[in-house]
Design a protein around this motif. Sequence first.
Motif, mmCIF file in Angstrom:
data_model
loop_
_atom_site.group_PDB
_atom_site.id
_atom_site.type_symbol
_atom_site.label_atom_id
_atom_site.label_comp_id
_atom_site.label_asym_id
_atom_site.label_seq_id
_atom_site.Cartn_x
_atom_site.Cartn_y
_atom_site.Cartn_z
ATOM 1 N N GLY A 15 -4.002 4.814 4.233
ATOM 2 C CA GLY A 15 -3.418 4.581 5.552
ATOM 3 C C GLY A 15 -4.319 3.728 6.423
ATOM 4 N N GLY A 16 -5.633 3.990 6.361
ATOM 5 C CA GLY A 16 -6.570 3.148 7.111
ATOM 6 C C GLY A 16 -6.558 1.712 6.628
ATOM 7 N N LEU A 17 -6.495 1.534 5.290
ATOM 8 C CA LEU A 17 -6.426 0.184 4.729
ATOM 9 C C LEU A 17 -5.165 -0.531 5.191
ATOM 10 N N VAL B 53 0.834 -1.201 0.000
ATOM 11 C CA VAL B 53 0.000 0.000 0.000
ATOM 12 C C VAL B 53 0.869 1.253 0.000
ATOM 13 N N TRP B 54 2.084 1.160 0.560
ATOM 14 C CA TRP B 54 2.910 2.353 0.702
ATOM 15 C C TRP B 54 3.274 3.029 -0.622
ATOM 16 N N PRO B 55 3.625 2.311 -1.696
ATOM 17 C CA PRO B 55 3.920 3.027 -2.954
ATOM 18 C C PRO B 55 2.765 3.916 -3.410
ATOM 19 N N LEU B 56 1.521 3.451 -3.189
ATOM 20 C CA LEU B 56 0.376 4.285 -3.552
ATOM 21 C C LEU B 56 0.318 5.534 -2.684
ATOM 22 N N VAL C 80 -7.161 10.370 -0.416
ATOM 23 C CA VAL C 80 -6.745 9.020 -0.839
ATOM 24 C C VAL C 80 -5.636 8.496 0.071
ATOM 25 N N PHE C 81 -4.688 9.396 0.406
ATOM 26 C CA PHE C 81 -3.600 8.997 1.311
ATOM 27 C C PHE C 81 -4.162 8.516 2.653
ATOM 28 N N ASN D 278 -2.452 -4.678 8.499
ATOM 29 C CA ASN D 278 -1.467 -5.033 9.531
ATOM 30 C C ASN D 278 -2.149 -5.636 10.751
ATOM 31 N N TRP D 279 -3.287 -5.078 11.128
ATOM 32 C CA TRP D 279 -4.028 -5.611 12.280
ATOM 33 C C TRP D 279 -4.475 -7.047 12.021
#
Length: 561
Positions: free
Chosen positions: A84-86, A50-53, A79-80, A91-92
């Motif tokens: 971040g929530g996704l 997700v980080w590259p997005l 969108v950022f 991770n959770w």
Amino acid sequence: MTGHGSANQAAQDEALSRAKRGRRVLNSLMAPEAGRLRGASGLSVLAALVWPLQAWCVAHVLGALLAGQNAGALIPSLVFGLLGGLRAALNWGAEGLAQGAANRTVGCLRARIVAQEAASGEENRFGGAGAIAALAGEKAELLRPYITRYRPAQFRVGVVPLLFLGVALWQSWAVAVIFAVSGPLIPVFMALVGMAAKEASMRQLGEIGTLNDMLVERLGAVLDIRVLGAQSRVMEGFVVQTGRLRQRTMAVLGVAFLSSTVLELFSAIGVAMVAVFVGFSLLGEISFGTWGAGLSPEAGIFLLLIAPEFYQPLRDLSAAWHDRASAEAVGAEFEDWQNGQAAPLVGKGAQAAPLAGLCTVQASGLVIHGRALPDVSVDAGESIALVGPSGAGKTTLLRLLAGGLTPEAGYVRVGGQPLVPETADAWRARLGWMPQAPHFLSGTLRESLMLPEGADPWPALAQAGVAQVVRALPEGLETPLGETGGGLSGGEARRIMLARALARRPDLLLADEPTADLDTETAAAVTTGLLAAHGRGMGLVIATHDMALAEKMDRIIRLEA
């Protein structure tokens, strides 16, 4: 020097062998949780991707601001935040699956240790109660970080850096070259450091087990230590042992810090090289490294943002590298424990109604630990002495007759029925057992006698020749003894064991060295008590070196060394 080098090579070979065994055991222990572990690893990979997005959103906003365009920042910012929530949710979910797998794996390992030790007829060759408790307790906990940190990190290393390399290559082949050159150096140095980590972890775990065994032994003898005034000697022993453990622990920490230092060095160099390339490209000092057009501010910011994340999976793996070494050492110890397991108890060791029929025993063709034992036949009410040198198998034969061990070959019949798990507990309900090594409940003397409610213990104590000893104790029957009978001599503790066996009026008494460690007068008193119980119809099978006692039995069976 040659001898020193050979010793080092042998130590390294042993460490590698134990590491392989440890990995095999770990794979076996975690096999039931393989699906959850794959799910946790997959979610952690998705979270990393997700980080590259997010980085592209940040780069787009900053690039627009540098170009003097203030409009259009709201949508990328939203969108950022959503990404971040996704990422947090992924991770959770990954951590939840990994923690669940770790809880079940550690719980199953502990359950196996407890169940097998409870059903064991002999002491495990792996170690004493302290070493086994350490394996089931603090050592088993070392599997948790291996499952929750190392395994997901290992999976991410195989996927995430390659995808980030492809993303970097899309923007700049020079940055991709930096990643491709600096990235593989980290696993190489991790592997070199890992060999030292395995040896250090194995030595540390060995010291933990030794210290636990020592603590259990000293606690069991605390009353004797106080009576003998040996506190200072005991403390000196603890100081030496804890000093060794401290040295082993510091060695493990030293290896862990070394691996982290190596990792941070190479990752910092890689990120710095990307920053230098981007900076000089934006300043116009470098005109190569991209596909045609020069590097835009937006692309440069994007590359700077993903550079640390390219190395992050490798950093996570290095941080968890010590977890792997510790877990492999635990796996190897678990296999050692399994290999040291004694022949199991026949039956469940539970309460049961007495087995019907005459109290007879027939044993034939018994083989255990590769040793053949003589055939034995005991009629109801008969007395037999097993004699022979130490190590001839007298105690082992008694345990086989009681169903305390499972023979490798041969059979035992009791009351006309085979001694199998379905009849063993009912058979033991008719037996009295006097072990060679006294062992008490961690409670009062009365509780250790294990009498039925309201039963009078004094006749059995008198018959065992220990009534006067009990009356002389500070609190009589309510005196706490500890598991090893602290405060009693070896002979006194053994007579308490005999009284416990006689108090339940068994049909057959199996006694291991009932007169050992006793003076002549007390031995004569115990012999008289045994013969009196036999005169009332109780059968006797006694393992003994005392020929005076053996000659008073109906028969003598001799075992050879």
